[in-house]
Scaffold this motif. Structure first.
Motif, mmCIF file in Angstrom:
data_model
loop_
_atom_site.group_PDB
_atom_site.id
_atom_site.type_symbol
_atom_site.label_atom_id
_atom_site.label_comp_id
_atom_site.label_asym_id
_atom_site.label_seq_id
_atom_site.Cartn_x
_atom_site.Cartn_y
_atom_site.Cartn_z
ATOM 1 N N ALA A 1 22.916 -6.804 -11.407
ATOM 2 C CA ALA A 1 23.487 -6.378 -12.691
ATOM 3 C C ALA A 1 23.368 -7.476 -13.746
ATOM 4 C CB ALA A 1 24.955 -5.995 -12.500
ATOM 5 N N GLU A 2 23.263 -8.717 -13.309
ATOM 6 C CA GLU A 2 23.134 -9.838 -14.234
ATOM 7 C C GLU A 2 21.682 -10.202 -14.517
ATOM 8 O OE1 GLU A 2 25.198 -13.028 -12.368
ATOM 9 O OE2 GLU A 2 27.146 -12.013 -12.358
ATOM 10 N N ARG A 3 20.800 -9.996 -13.541
ATOM 11 C CA ARG A 3 19.455 -10.552 -13.631
ATOM 12 C C ARG A 3 18.345 -9.517 -13.738
ATOM 13 N NH1 ARG A 3 20.148 -15.005 -8.683
ATOM 14 N NH2 ARG A 3 21.722 -16.303 -9.715
ATOM 15 N N ARG A 4 18.671 -8.231 -13.650
ATOM 16 C CA ARG A 4 17.624 -7.206 -13.647
ATOM 17 C C ARG A 4 16.815 -7.246 -14.933
ATOM 18 N NH1 ARG A 4 20.261 -6.854 -17.517
ATOM 19 N NH2 ARG A 4 21.547 -5.133 -18.326
ATOM 20 N N GLY B 1 24.478 -3.551 -16.748
ATOM 21 C CA GLY B 1 24.985 -4.892 -16.525
ATOM 22 C C GLY B 1 26.449 -4.897 -16.151
ATOM 23 N N GLU C 1 21.733 -1.145 -14.653
ATOM 24 C CA GLU C 1 21.080 -1.092 -15.965
ATOM 25 C C GLU C 1 22.045 -1.514 -17.075
ATOM 26 O OE1 GLU C 1 18.277 1.927 -18.601
ATOM 27 O OE2 GLU C 1 19.690 2.772 -17.150
#
Length: 245
Positions: free
Chosen positions: A129-132, A221, A219
């Motif tokens: 959720a942070e790095r996608r 976050g 998506e």
């Protein structure tokens, strides 16, 4: 090595491509995990195994070295090759995990599998959720669509679901968390194995809904929402797998 998805493909009876080396590894490894070769027993002599599996001494020795690296056997002078205790096996090895699919269901082992999967995937989805990236999300949505098209086909359903989990692990950006894939595939395959005509559609709908929520949370976050969604996914597979006990 074992190709991701091969265990799920086996549910449809599709034979996996093999060479002599992997054939011998699979035959002996499968025999150890299922109890054909009990812990503490000594495997047959090289000559007997060469004849049994139809391979050369070189192929057999390389296969045994691979199994030794997985912690499953040990060679001793004047004794032979002995099967080691299970606490020495490399359980994070996807091949070792895959052999457990064919073993007698064990409640404690199932509990351990889902405990580890839950812990690792909970961390993975929070990082995702942070790095996608947009490409990660695009790939997850593609496989969600493939799940929608599966229409009761267990192999298509399972492979699509597995690819979503793999994309999540990749988007987490933690190389060690990618090791969760083997555990996910085994637990997913066990869940699929438990399904019949009366449970298949309900499981497919519930899993698709939960994974859709997961991808949406990643998506956006939203790590907390992603963690809640993956808890639902794991619980669905756990509930199905435990019916095999």
């Amino acid at each position: 090595m074992i190709e991701a998805g091969s265990l799920i493909r086996s549910l449809s009876g599709r034979p996996a491509a093999r060479n002599f080396h992997t054939f011998v590894i699979n035959e002996i490894g499968h025999g150890i995990v299922t109890g054909q070769f009990p812990v503490g027993s000594v495997l047959a002599s090289d000559a007997v195994m060469m004849e049994t599996y139809g391979v050369s001494r070189t192929v057999l020795r390389e296969a045994l070295k691979t199994l030794e690296a997985k912690g499953m056997v040990e060679a001793r002078p004047k004794v032979g090759t002995r099967v080691t205790p299970s606490n020495r096996w490399s359980f994070f090895d996807p091949q070792v995990l895959s052999w457990h699919f064919y073993a007698k269901p064990d409640a404690r082992f199932f509990e351990s599998l889902f405990d580890v999967r839950s812990a690792l995937e909970a961390r993975a989805v929070r990082l995702a959720a942070e790095r996608r990236t947009a490409e990660h999300v695009r790939l997850m949505k593609y496989w969600l669509h493939q799940m929608e098209l599966a229409d009761g086909n267990l192999e298509a359903l399972g492979l699509s679901s597995l690819e979503i989990h793999r994309a999540v692990a990749e988007s987490a950006g933690n190389a060690l968390l990618r090791s969760v894939t083997g555990i996910v595939e085994l637990t997913l395959a066990l869940a699929l194995k438990s399904l019949d005509d009366t449970t298949r559609n309900d499981y497919a709908r519930a899993t698709l809904a939960a994974l859709t929520e997961l991808v949406a949370a990643i998506e956006k976050g939203a790590p907390d929402a992603a963690a809640a969604a993956i808890d639902t996914v794991v619980a669905l597979d756990n509930a199905r797998a435990t019916t095999l006990l």
